[in-house]
Design a protein around this motif. Structure first.
Motif, PDB file in Angstrom:
ATOM      1  N   TRP A  31      17.658   3.878  12.675  1.00 24.44           N
ATOM      2  CA  TRP A  31      17.637   4.567  11.252  1.00 24.44           C
ATOM      3  C   TRP A  31      18.876   5.178  10.891  1.00 24.44           C
ATOM      4  O   TRP A  31      18.826   6.154  12.118  1.00 24.44           O
ATOM      5  N   THR A  32      20.378   4.946  10.440  1.00 23.77           N
ATOM      6  CA  THR A  32      21.300   5.863  10.355  1.00 23.77           C
ATOM      7  C   THR A  32      20.449   6.834   8.964  1.00 23.77           C
ATOM      8  O   THR A  32      19.851   6.182   8.277  1.00 23.77           O
ATOM      9  N   SER A  33      21.250   7.663   8.845  1.00 19.64           N
ATOM     10  CA  SER A  33      21.290   8.508   7.516  1.00 19.64           C
ATOM     11  C   SER A  33      21.534   7.876   6.528  1.00 19.64           C
ATOM     12  O   SER A  33      20.617   7.763   5.083  1.00 19.64           O
ATOM     13  N   ALA A  34      22.955   6.838   6.294  1.00 18.69           N
ATOM     14  CA  ALA A  34      22.744   5.706   5.398  1.00 18.69           C
ATOM     15  C   ALA A  34      21.263   4.851   4.651  1.00 18.69           C
ATOM     16  O   ALA A  34      21.073   4.450   3.718  1.00 18.69           O
ATOM     17  N   ASP A  35      21.544   3.800   5.551  1.00 17.24           N
ATOM     18  CA  ASP A  35      19.700   3.115   6.039  1.00 17.24           C
ATOM     19  C   ASP A  35      18.801   3.920   5.455  1.00 17.24           C
ATOM     20  O   ASP A  35      17.920   3.638   4.253  1.00 17.24           O
ATOM     21  N   ALA A  36      18.404   4.991   5.803  1.00 11.04           N
ATOM     22  CA  ALA A  36      17.266   5.835   5.070  1.00 11.04           C
ATOM     23  C   ALA A  36      17.238   6.441   3.831  1.00 11.04           C
ATOM     24  O   ALA A  36      16.427   6.210   3.056  1.00 11.04           O
ATOM     25  N   ALA A  37      18.365   6.503   3.444  1.00 11.02           N
ATOM     26  CA  ALA A  37      18.603   7.112   1.770  1.00 11.02           C
ATOM     27  C   ALA A  37      18.661   5.957   1.408  1.00 11.02           C
ATOM     28  O   ALA A  37      18.383   6.263   0.080  1.00 11.02           O
ATOM     29  N   ALA A  38      18.868   4.657   1.588  1.00  7.17           N
ATOM     30  CA  ALA A  38      18.814   3.742   0.668  1.00  7.17           C
ATOM     31  C   ALA A  38      17.830   3.359   0.516  1.00  7.17           C
ATOM     32  O   ALA A  38      17.216   3.204  -0.678  1.00  7.17           O
ATOM     33  N   ALA A  39      17.003   3.232   1.589  1.00  7.51           N
ATOM     34  CA  ALA A  39      15.510   2.357   1.641  1.00  7.51           C
ATOM     35  C   ALA A  39      14.428   3.398   1.023  1.00  7.51           C
ATOM     36  O   ALA A  39      13.825   3.046  -0.280  1.00  7.51           O
ATOM     37  N   THR A  40      14.605   4.905   0.558  1.00 10.21           N
ATOM     38  CA  THR A  40      13.556   5.518   0.376  1.00 10.21           C
ATOM     39  C   THR A  40      13.842   6.095  -1.028  1.00 10.21           C
ATOM     40  O   THR A  40      13.214   6.788  -1.819  1.00 10.21           O
ATOM     41  N   GLY A  41      16.401   6.610  -1.065  1.00  4.19           N
ATOM     42  CA  GLY A  41      16.565   6.734  -2.524  1.00  4.19           C
ATOM     43  C   GLY A  41      16.470   8.292  -2.551  1.00  4.19           C
ATOM     44  O   GLY A  41      16.872   9.448  -3.559  1.00  4.19           O
ATOM     45  N   GLY A  42      16.633   8.099  -1.498  1.00  3.35           N
ATOM     46  CA  GLY A  42      16.697   9.926  -1.012  1.00  3.35           C
ATOM     47  C   GLY A  42      17.636  10.751  -0.763  1.00  3.35           C
ATOM     48  O   GLY A  42      18.748   9.554  -0.722  1.00  3.35           O
ATOM     49  N   ARG A  43      18.453  11.970  -0.376  1.00  2.40           N
ATOM     50  CA  ARG A  43      19.554  12.409   0.068  1.00  2.40           C
ATOM     51  C   ARG A  43      19.793  13.073   1.394  1.00  2.40           C
ATOM     52  O   ARG A  43      18.700  14.015   1.113  1.00  2.40           O
ATOM     53  N   ALA A  44      20.613  12.452   1.948  1.00  2.00           N
ATOM     54  CA  ALA A  44      20.811  12.921   3.004  1.00  2.00           C
ATOM     55  C   ALA A  44      21.892  14.263   3.151  1.00  2.00           C
ATOM     56  O   ALA A  44      23.073  13.829   2.552  1.00  2.00           O
ATOM     57  N   THR A  45      21.975  15.142   3.754  1.00  2.00           N
ATOM     58  CA  THR A  45      22.264  16.378   3.869  1.00  2.00           C
ATOM     59  C   THR A  45      24.185  16.291   5.055  1.00  2.00           C
ATOM     60  O   THR A  45      24.457  16.899   4.897  1.00  2.00           O
ATOM     61  N   ALA A  46      23.404  15.098   5.945  1.00  2.00           N
ATOM     62  CA  ALA A  46      24.419  15.164   7.031  1.00  2.00           C
ATOM     63  C   ALA A  46      24.239  13.987   7.327  1.00  2.00           C
ATOM     64  O   ALA A  46      23.369  13.155   7.451  1.00  2.00           O
ATOM     65  N   ALA A  47      25.695  13.536   8.252  1.00  2.00           N
ATOM     66  CA  ALA A  47      25.473  12.061   8.456  1.00  2.00           C
ATOM     67  C   ALA A  47      24.384  12.171   9.755  1.00  2.00           C
ATOM     68  O   ALA A  47      24.854  13.223  11.072  1.00  2.00           O
ATOM     69  N   TRP A  48      23.471  11.435  10.368  1.00  2.00           N
ATOM     70  CA  TRP A  48      22.736  11.144  11.378  1.00  2.00           C
ATOM     71  C   TRP A  48      22.388  10.311  12.212  1.00  2.00           C
ATOM     72  O   TRP A  48      22.074   8.701  11.167  1.00  2.00           O
ATOM     73  N   SER A  49      21.367   9.535  12.863  1.00  2.00           N
ATOM     74  CA  SER A  49      21.201   8.278  13.910  1.00  2.00           C
ATOM     75  C   SER A  49      19.766   8.445  14.638  1.00  2.00           C
ATOM     76  O   SER A  49      19.731  10.026  15.049  1.00  2.00           O
ATOM     77  N   ALA A  50      18.895   7.742  13.848  1.00  2.00           N
ATOM     78  CA  ALA A  50      17.442   8.101  15.146  1.00  2.00           C
ATOM     79  C   ALA A  50      16.837   7.117  15.684  1.00  2.00           C
ATOM     80  O   ALA A  50      17.354   6.073  14.835  1.00  2.00           O
ATOM     81  N   THR A  51      16.736   7.319  16.461  1.00  2.00           N
ATOM     82  CA  THR A  51      16.282   6.574  17.202  1.00  2.00           C
ATOM     83  C   THR A  51      14.118   6.008  17.147  1.00  2.00           C
ATOM     84  O   THR A  51      13.931   5.049  18.479  1.00  2.00           O
ATOM     85  N   GLY A  52      13.748   6.912  16.552  1.00  2.00           N
ATOM     86  CA  GLY A  52      12.011   6.528  16.482  1.00  2.00           C
ATOM     87  C   GLY A  52      12.182   7.017  15.280  1.00  2.00           C
ATOM     88  O   GLY A  52      12.965   7.639  15.093  1.00  2.00           O
TER      89      GLY A  52
END
Length: 488
Positions: free
Chosen positions: A14-35
């Protein structure tokens, strides 16, 4: 190749952009997750930490999660003690955010999904499928029984988009829980292993449980297949729902007329050799654990493989590699002397869960086990059971516990130790010659084992997880010594 939950390697999940789009949430910074993780005790660097609040408030552990290398945290509020630039995904509700992440994970998945439920055997059936499908492609499945309202979306959120297969276990404790989880998982094939007395405290009768289990078919994808146990008292309930929701319905079991029928199960000490009948041909195979119930569910697994259009010969070969896991019927030898390696007993660890159907199956395995005579202080080896309470059985719980004494397998079992207030009903129903101790707790039962067990014995430990019989299993293991020349 198997893809474990939370073990997605170094690929970005998940990237912060993908996760924010999926959840309708607000990312406080750019990040990427591997799990994705819900537990700071097992979190891996690069995980997205999900601060659930169902048991304990996960927001209290966000600082720890980030300190351990979490890529970000999914939260509904900014916890105290965080720097202003802490990587977060802020949503209105963390549980709903996890569900949205799971929904998006499923939407982008390009492989085939199998969902499994049942009163007994859903986890072992999931593991059989993991082994079989893992030999034929890349498979994703939860490493534990993550089958509830947070476990299913967590499994989906951890799912690599490019895996070939996913196996999703779906459980329930109360009415209305399975259908929404199945709709979230959207399986191509849905399986019901068996419907048996379990969670009766939340249902009026067995038919009510069957209706809830059948709800797994509600989430089937168009053209999907329903695989169900067809020789049960309540199979008609399952079949009616399946015919309504599935494009094709396949049954399995032991009775004549089942599309996938187990004809014979030869139970050995370390495996079960199965002769089964599938549409058009016989299937001869083995599973590396003793038990008729495993053999029957394996026929359901072969039905899934056929529904996925997999090679039948490769399927039975792969299925033969499956072994039961800890707490679910796994067998191990406990060496009682570091030098005399024949001075040992065999432990059957089935301490994870228990209900009348699974207990009957486990006692059948114990009754068929081969003991060894003339090794210890006793003249002959014995079949011994440590049985803990079966929970959530409703008003009939006393009778269901007492009724275990009448099971045919009990004829070949020498001693039964009963743990918990409900198992006292069984202890009182047993003939005196079979009565062991009647203990209030697993802590009490785990003392004095050295005087009760001997070389040549085969010992079964089984009970509902809340009884804590893993403590008895651990105490039996601690009786052991590494054999001479072995690893210490």
């Amino acid at each position: 190749m198997t893809e474990e939950c939370g073990m997605s390697g170094h690929a970005t999940l998940w990237t912060s952009a993908d996760a924010a789009a999926a959840t309708g949430g607000r990312a406080t910074a750019a990040w990427s997750a591997t799990g994705v993780s819900i537990d700071t005790r097992t979190i891996e660097p690069g995980d997205l930490f999900v601060a659930l609040t169902s048991a304990r408030d996960g927001h209290d552990f966000v600082v720890d999660a980030l300190a351990k290398g979490a890529a970000a945290a999914l939260v509904s509020r900014v916890p105290d003690g965080l720097p202003d630039d802490a990587p977060l995904l802020v949503v209105d509700d963390v549980q709903r955010g996890l569900e949205a992440l799971g929904r998006a994970g499923r939407a982008r998945f390009t492989g085939r999904v199998v969902a499994v439920t049942g009163s007994v055997g859903k986890t072992s059936t999931k593991e059989m499928l993991r082994t079989l499908l893992g030999a034929l492609g890349r498979v994703h499945a939860a490493e534990k029984s993550y089958n509830n309202h947070w476990g299913v979306p967590l499994t989906l959120a951890r799912m690599p988009a490019d895996a070939d297969f996913a196996v999703i276990e779906i459980g329930m404790n109360a009415p209305g829980e399975i259908a929404p989880l199945s709709r979230l998982a959207r399986p191509h094939v849905a399986v019901v292993t068996i419907v048996a007395p379990a969670h009766l405290a939340a249902f009026d009768d067995l038919s009510g449980i069957a209706h809830e289990k059948a709800a797994i078919f509600d989430g089937l994808e168009p053209g999907g297949t329903a695989v169900l146990r067809g020789d049960l008292e309540v199979s008609d309930v399952l079949r009616a729902r399946a015919q309504e929701k599935a494009a094709s319905v396949v049954d399995f079991g032991e009775a004549e007329g089942q599309a996938y029928r187990m004809l014979e199960a030869r139970i050995g000490d370390d495996c079960t050799v199965v002769t089964g009948l599938a549409p058009g041909d016989k299937r001869l195979f083995k599973v590396m654990v003793p038990g008729r119930h495993f053999a029957v569910n394996a026929m359901g697994v072969l039905a899934v493989a056929d529904a996925l259009d997999l090679d039948p010969a490769l399927a039975v070969t792969a299925l033969g590699q499956w072994r039961a896991g800890a707490g679910r019927g796994a067998r191990e030898v406990i060496h009682l002397d570091p030098v005399a390696t024949d001075l040992s007993l065999e432990l059957i660890d089935d301490a994870y869960n228990s209900n009348p159907a699974s207990l009957a199956a486990s006692l059948e395995v114990l009754a068929a086990a081969r003991t060894r005579d003339g090794l210890g202080k006793k003249d002959r080896g014995r079949r011994i059971a440590y049985l803990g309470d079966m929970k959530e059985l409703g008003a009939t719980e006393g009778a269901l516990h007492a009724g275990v004494a009448d099971l045919p397998a009990m004829r070949d079992i020498d001693v039964v130790h009963c743990i918990g207030p409900l198992m006292r009903h069984l202890w009182e129903a047993l003939p005196e010659r079979k009565r062991g101790r009647c203990c209030d707790s697993a802590a009490e039962a785990s003392t004095g084992l050295a005087s009760e067990l001997d070389a040549g014995d085969v010992v079964l430990v089984k009970g509902s997880q809340s009884v804590g019989l893993a403590r008895v299993v651990d105490a039996i293991r601690k009786m052991g010594h590494a054999p001479a020349g072995g690893d210490l």
